[in-house]
Write a protein that holds these residues in place. Sequence first.
Motif, PDB file in Angstrom:
ATOM      1  N   UNK A 143       0.826  -1.217   0.000  1.00  0.00           N
ATOM      2  CA  UNK A 143       0.000   0.000   0.000  1.00  0.00           C
ATOM      3  C   UNK A 143       0.859   1.266   0.000  1.00  0.00           C
ATOM      4  N   UNK A 144       2.171   1.092  -0.072  1.00  0.00           N
ATOM      5  CA  UNK A 144       3.080   2.240  -0.025  1.00  0.00           C
ATOM      6  C   UNK A 144       3.828   2.329  -1.356  1.00  0.00           C
ATOM      7  N   UNK A 145       3.806   3.517  -1.946  1.00  0.00           N
ATOM      8  CA  UNK A 145       4.398   3.679  -3.274  1.00  0.00           C
ATOM      9  C   UNK A 145       5.649   4.540  -3.255  1.00  0.00           C
ATOM     10  N   UNK A 146       6.104   4.895  -2.046  1.00  0.00           N
ATOM     11  CA  UNK A 146       7.331   5.669  -1.952  1.00  0.00           C
ATOM     12  C   UNK A 146       8.535   4.781  -1.702  1.00  0.00           C
ATOM     13  N   UNK A 147       9.633   5.409  -1.309  1.00  0.00           N
ATOM     14  CA  UNK A 147      10.855   4.673  -0.996  1.00  0.00           C
ATOM     15  C   UNK A 147      10.646   3.832   0.261  1.00  0.00           C
ATOM     16  N   UNK A 148      11.251   2.638   0.283  1.00  0.00           N
ATOM     17  CA  UNK A 148      11.050   1.717   1.400  1.00  0.00           C
ATOM     18  C   UNK A 148      11.496   2.323   2.718  1.00  0.00           C
ATOM     19  N   UNK A 149      12.584   3.084   2.695  1.00  0.00           N
ATOM     20  CA  UNK A 149      13.082   3.660   3.955  1.00  0.00           C
ATOM     21  C   UNK A 149      12.160   4.747   4.511  1.00  0.00           C
ATOM     22  N   UNK A 150      11.225   5.220   3.663  1.00  0.00           N
ATOM     23  CA  UNK A 150      10.299   6.272   4.098  1.00  0.00           C
ATOM     24  C   UNK A 150       8.934   5.731   4.492  1.00  0.00           C
ATOM     25  N   UNK A 175      19.704   5.570  23.329  1.00  0.00           N
ATOM     26  CA  UNK A 175      18.781   5.165  22.271  1.00  0.00           C
ATOM     27  C   UNK A 175      19.564   4.927  20.984  1.00  0.00           C
ATOM     28  N   UNK A 176      19.439   3.726  20.445  1.00  0.00           N
ATOM     29  CA  UNK A 176      20.077   3.353  19.177  1.00  0.00           C
ATOM     30  C   UNK A 176      18.980   2.826  18.258  1.00  0.00           C
ATOM     31  N   UNK A 177      18.970   3.276  17.019  1.00  0.00           N
ATOM     32  CA  UNK A 177      17.861   2.913  16.139  1.00  0.00           C
ATOM     33  C   UNK A 177      18.289   2.885  14.683  1.00  0.00           C
ATOM     34  N   UNK A 178      17.569   2.086  13.904  1.00  0.00           N
ATOM     35  CA  UNK A 178      17.656   2.196  12.452  1.00  0.00           C
ATOM     36  C   UNK A 178      17.206   3.595  12.053  1.00  0.00           C
ATOM     37  N   UNK A 179      17.811   4.102  10.989  1.00  0.00           N
ATOM     38  CA  UNK A 179      17.463   5.440  10.531  1.00  0.00           C
ATOM     39  C   UNK A 179      16.152   5.459   9.753  1.00  0.00           C
ATOM     40  N   UNK A 180      15.680   4.311   9.302  1.00  0.00           N
ATOM     41  CA  UNK A 180      14.474   4.279   8.487  1.00  0.00           C
ATOM     42  C   UNK A 180      13.290   4.823   9.261  1.00  0.00           C
ATOM     43  N   UNK A 181      12.367   5.426   8.549  1.00  0.00           N
ATOM     44  CA  UNK A 181      11.283   6.202   9.147  1.00  0.00           C
ATOM     45  C   UNK A 181      10.482   5.427  10.178  1.00  0.00           C
ATOM     46  N   UNK A 182      10.130   4.190   9.911  1.00  0.00           N
ATOM     47  CA  UNK A 182       9.261   3.480  10.839  1.00  0.00           C
ATOM     48  C   UNK A 182       9.940   3.174  12.170  1.00  0.00           C
ATOM     49  N   UNK A 183      11.252   3.050  12.179  1.00  0.00           N
ATOM     50  CA  UNK A 183      11.967   2.895  13.447  1.00  0.00           C
ATOM     51  C   UNK A 183      12.158   4.253  14.135  1.00  0.00           C
ATOM     52  N   UNK A 184      12.569   5.235  13.362  1.00  0.00           N
ATOM     53  CA  UNK A 184      12.788   6.570  13.937  1.00  0.00           C
ATOM     54  C   UNK A 184      11.510   7.108  14.568  1.00  0.00           C
ATOM     55  N   UNK A 185      10.364   6.883  13.906  1.00  0.00           N
ATOM     56  CA  UNK A 185       9.085   7.364  14.441  1.00  0.00           C
ATOM     57  C   UNK A 185       8.673   6.583  15.677  1.00  0.00           C
ATOM     58  N   UNK A 186       9.039   5.305  15.750  1.00  0.00           N
ATOM     59  CA  UNK A 186       8.676   4.486  16.908  1.00  0.00           C
ATOM     60  C   UNK A 186       9.415   4.944  18.155  1.00  0.00           C
ATOM     61  N   UNK A 187      10.653   5.313  18.010  1.00  0.00           N
ATOM     62  CA  UNK A 187      11.462   5.678  19.169  1.00  0.00           C
ATOM     63  C   UNK A 187      11.362   7.162  19.494  1.00  0.00           C
ATOM     64  N   UNK A 226      21.514  -0.987  10.987  1.00  0.00           N
ATOM     65  CA  UNK A 226      20.337  -1.622  11.574  1.00  0.00           C
ATOM     66  C   UNK A 226      19.149  -1.648  10.620  1.00  0.00           C
ATOM     67  N   UNK A 227      19.297  -1.058   9.429  1.00  0.00           N
ATOM     68  CA  UNK A 227      18.209  -1.101   8.460  1.00  0.00           C
ATOM     69  C   UNK A 227      18.158  -2.474   7.798  1.00  0.00           C
ATOM     70  N   UNK A 228      17.028  -2.783   7.177  1.00  0.00           N
ATOM     71  CA  UNK A 228      16.880  -4.082   6.522  1.00  0.00           C
ATOM     72  C   UNK A 228      17.921  -4.274   5.425  1.00  0.00           C
ATOM     73  N   UNK A 229      18.110  -3.248   4.603  1.00  0.00           N
ATOM     74  CA  UNK A 229      19.019  -3.372   3.464  1.00  0.00           C
ATOM     75  C   UNK A 229      20.457  -3.569   3.913  1.00  0.00           C
TER      76      UNK A 229
END
Length: 323
Positions: A170-177, A203-215, A232-235
């Motif tokens: 359902x998402x058509x943008x970049x995966x990291x966003x 606090x240590x986190x993946x930079x991708x949006x869904x992790x950054x927003x969670x923390x 820490x990102x998937x890629x």
Amino acid sequence: MQHAPVIESAGALVWRVRDGDLQVRLVHRPRYDDWSWPKGKLETGEALATAAAREVAEETGRPVVLGIPLPGLQYLTPEGRVKRVHYWAARRARRPDDGRALAARLPVEPPSTDEVDKQAWLGVDDAAQRLTRKADRIPLEALARAHADGRLATHVVVIVRHGRSVPRNAWHGAEQDRPITPVGHAQAAAAVPVLAAFGVGTVVSSRWERCAATIDPYVRAAGVRPEYVDTLSEAQHERSPARVAATVRVLLEDARPSVLCTHRPVLPTVLDVLGQHSRRSVADVLPARDPFLEPGELLVAHVAATAKGPRVVAAEKITPPLH
């Protein structure tokens, strides 16, 4: 027949070491004329760990940081209802070391002499004799064993899977966003008081949006400067799992309580490192099947420093309730 719901309560055995001896904090409740551990009932939408930290602060007047989980108790109240009490070991919070976590907590009511009129630091044997209920000795015995085995003084490394996100299809943008959903945002907010209860300051986190927003809610509440780690990102994990493993090892070796937020495909590597540093009994209960953690779920690893390096001596999975 419809039964009344179980009364859930939480508390802690606050401990310290003086002149080489383990001491614990007991409270006296005038309403019941008993000596017991500080504890109390959960508030609506409150996690057990959050309630434990809050109740101890309310009854003793001093904030604490939770440590390893201890055996709980279950018994019938005088009214015939089932009451279940969950316990943790806890140490008194130290400023400025625990200042970030304390900033993320809600204010608590000052102690009331109607609830607690006396407190006492006692050695283990004296505490066992002072406790009104014999059953309250069960968590005390576990605390004393943990101290004797070098498993009581710990710090946490909390692993968080990011909150529920918009589906890939359902998402058509970049995966990291790809963002988290409203439920994901609620999960992120619900994690804040749990992380604060365990004293998280790093606090240590993946930079991708869904992790950054969670923390982000905890980052804002605690005033922490997060460290965003590309590996820490998937890629990046797919290219180099060893770098993820190295990040986890650094957190295990650091005595500061920390949280690491990442993605489901990264979790096997994270859990493998935890397992390598765990007691066998702990390694056997670490999540072993996909998805390992549900979106927004936390795995709290309690880490002790030993002569052979950091050792995960306890682990608990927590799903913070949504308001």
